[in-house]
Design an enzyme around this catalytic site. Structure first.
Site, PDB file in Angstrom:
ATOM      1  N   TYR A 181      -0.885  -0.782  10.030  1.00 21.49           N
ATOM      2  CA  TYR A 181      -1.165  -1.130   8.630  1.00 21.49           C
ATOM      3  C   TYR A 181       0.027  -0.767   7.752  1.00 21.49           C
ATOM      4  O   TYR A 181       0.478  -1.565   6.929  1.00 21.49           O
ATOM      5  CB  TYR A 181      -2.419  -0.386   8.185  1.00 21.49           C
ATOM      6  CG  TYR A 181      -2.855  -0.626   6.752  1.00 21.49           C
ATOM      7  CD1 TYR A 181      -3.521  -1.790   6.393  1.00 21.49           C
ATOM      8  CD2 TYR A 181      -2.615   0.332   5.775  1.00 21.49           C
ATOM      9  CE1 TYR A 181      -3.938  -2.000   5.090  1.00 21.49           C
ATOM     10  CE2 TYR A 181      -3.034   0.141   4.472  1.00 21.49           C
ATOM     11  CZ  TYR A 181      -3.685  -1.032   4.125  1.00 21.49           C
ATOM     12  OH  TYR A 181      -4.095  -1.225   2.821  1.00 21.49           O
ATOM     13  N   SER A 208       0.845  -1.189   0.000  1.00 18.61           N
ATOM     14  CA  SER A 208       0.000   0.000   0.000  1.00 18.61           C
ATOM     15  C   SER A 208       0.882   1.240   0.000  1.00 18.61           C
ATOM     16  O   SER A 208       1.988   1.238   0.560  1.00 18.61           O
ATOM     17  CB  SER A 208      -0.898   0.010   1.245  1.00 18.61           C
ATOM     18  OG  SER A 208      -1.554   1.257   1.388  1.00 18.61           O
ATOM     19  N   LYS A 267       2.429  -3.367   5.682  1.00 16.64           N
ATOM     20  CA  LYS A 267       2.531  -3.261   4.229  1.00 16.64           C
ATOM     21  C   LYS A 267       3.973  -3.022   3.782  1.00 16.64           C
ATOM     22  O   LYS A 267       4.410  -3.550   2.748  1.00 16.64           O
ATOM     23  CB  LYS A 267       1.626  -2.145   3.717  1.00 16.64           C
ATOM     24  CG  LYS A 267       0.136  -2.463   3.816  1.00 16.64           C
ATOM     25  CD  LYS A 267      -0.215  -3.745   3.101  1.00 16.64           C
ATOM     26  CE  LYS A 267      -1.707  -3.914   2.897  1.00 16.64           C
ATOM     27  NZ  LYS A 267      -2.042  -5.215   2.242  1.00 16.64           N
TER      28      LYS A 267
END
Length: 311
Positions: free
Chosen positions: A155, A142, A159
Site C-alpha cells: 500500500y 497516503s 501510494k
C-alpha cells in the site's frame, strides 16, 4: 461558491467512504458526476442521491485495474455529459502483512488498484483534457506512502508511486491548463476500519506513538469523518484552483502542503570515498535550509549552481 458547477467529474471508488462524499458534494455544487465503483449497487445508490437532490449523475461499475475498464469510465463521462473536466482517482484497497510474508495477492492486487488504476483512468482523462485545453486531476496518496506504516508495504509503495506519477502529469499538463495534485486524506472509512494492529507488538516505537495519539484529549469533534476531507478536495479540482504539482494533507482538520525537499548537503570537490561521506555526514543530513525541487532537472541545476559557487 467554489467553481465546479457545470463541470463533468469522474470519481473512482465513489460507492462509499471518501469517494461517496466527494461525489455528493460535487453534485450538490452543480457538477455532473460519474460515480464509479465495482459495487454496482453502491454506485447507483450514490447516483440516486445526487439525482434526488436535483443533480446529474451516471453510475459506472467498471474496474480501474484494466486499461479497458479505465477507458470505459472516462468514455462514459464523455458520452453522457460531453466532456471530462475533473478526475478524482480515489479507488483503493488495503492488504496487511509483514513485509517478508507478503505474497503476490498482497502485492499485485494493491498495486493494480492504486497505482495501475491511476494510470488506467488517468491516461484517457488526460488525453481528453489536453484536447479541450482544461482539466483538474486529483490523485489519492497516503501518509503511509510518504511517512511509512508497518505491515502496509505494498500500500505504501503504491501510494508513494502515485506521488511520482502525479508530479510528472503536473509537468506535462501545465501548458495545457491541466492542474494535477495529490491529496493525503485521513478519514475513518470501511477500508481503514479493517486495519490490523497486530504490528504494535513488533514495531514498538510506532506502537508507542499510536498509544500516545489515542490517549491525547480531543475537542470532542469527529475530525476523521470523511466530510472533513471534502473541502480540500473540492477546492483542488475547482475553477478557483491555481496550484499544480502539489501534495496536500487533510489530517484531523489540519490542511497542509507536504513538501518533498532536498537539504543543501555537501558538494564533493572531487570523487569522494566512503570515508569522505562519513566525515561529512552531519552536513549531508543537515535539513536546516531545505530546497524543494520542482523536477529532477531543478535538483540537478541547484547542485550545479552550488558546485560553481564552491569552486
Amino acid at each position: 461558491m467554489t467553481g465546479v458547477a457545470d463541470r463533468v467529474a469522474v470519481v473512482t471508488g465513489a460507492g462509499s467512504g471518501l469517494g461517496r462524499a466527494y461525489a455528493l458534494e460535487l453534485g450538490r455544487r452543480g457538477a455532473m458526476v460519474v460515480v464509479n465503483d465495482i459495487a454496482a449497487g453502491a454506485a447507483q445508490a450514490v447516483v440516486s442521491e445526487i439525482v434526488a437532490a436535483g443533480g446529474k449523475a451516471a453510475a459506472s461499475s467498471e474496474t480501474v485495474t484494466s486499461r479497458a475498464g479505465g477507458r470505459a469510465i472516462i468514455d462514459l463521462a464523455i458520452s453522457a455529459f460531453g466532456r471530462i473536466d475533473i478526475l478524482i482517482s480515489n479507488a483503493g484497497i488495503l492488504r496487511h502483512a509483514r513485509f517478508e510474508e507478503m505474497g503476490e495477492p498482497e502485492i499485485d492486487n494493491v498495486i493494480d488498484v492504486h497505482l495501475k488504476g491511476a494510470f488506467h483512468v488517468g491516461q484517457p482523462a488526460f488525453a481528453a483534457m489536453k484536447r479541450q485545453g482544461y482539466g483538474r486531476m486529483l490523485f489519492t496518496a497516503s501518509s503511509s506512502g510518504l511517512f511509512g506504516h508497518p505491515w502496509q508495504a505494498s500500500y505504501a509503495a503504491a501510494k508513494a508511486g502515485i506521488v511520482g506519477l502525479a508530479n510528472t502529469i503536473a509537468l506535462e499538463g501545465k501548458d495545457h491548463s491541466i492542474l494535477c495534485n495529490v491529496i493525503m486524506p485521513s478519514a475513518r472509512t470501511g477500508m481503514t476500519q479493517g486495519v490490523d494492529y497486530g504490528w504494535k507488538a513488533e514495531v514498538t516505537e510506532v506502537g508507542a506513538t499510536l498509544d500516545r495519539l489515542i490517549a491525547t484529549p480531543t475537542d470532542g469533534v469527529d475530525r476523521l469523518d470523511p466530510d472533513w476531507v471534502v473541502p480540500l478536495a473540492i477546492h483542488l479540482v475547482s475553477d478557483d484552483a491555481a496550484t499544480t504539482h502539489g501534495v496536500f494533507s487533510a489530517c484531523n482538520g489540519r490542511y497542509a502542503r507536504v513538501a518533498i525537499s532536498a537539504a543543501p548537503g555537501w558538494i564533493a570537490p572531487a570523487m569522494p570515498s566512503a570515508d569522505d561521506i562519513a566525515e561529512h555526514w552531519p552536513q549531508i543530513c543537515d535539513a536546516g535550509n531545505l530546497f524543494e525541487p520542482s523536477s529532477v532537472y531543478d535538483e540537478a541545476l541547484d547542485v550545479r549552481l552550488a558546485l560553481v559557487k564552491h569552486t
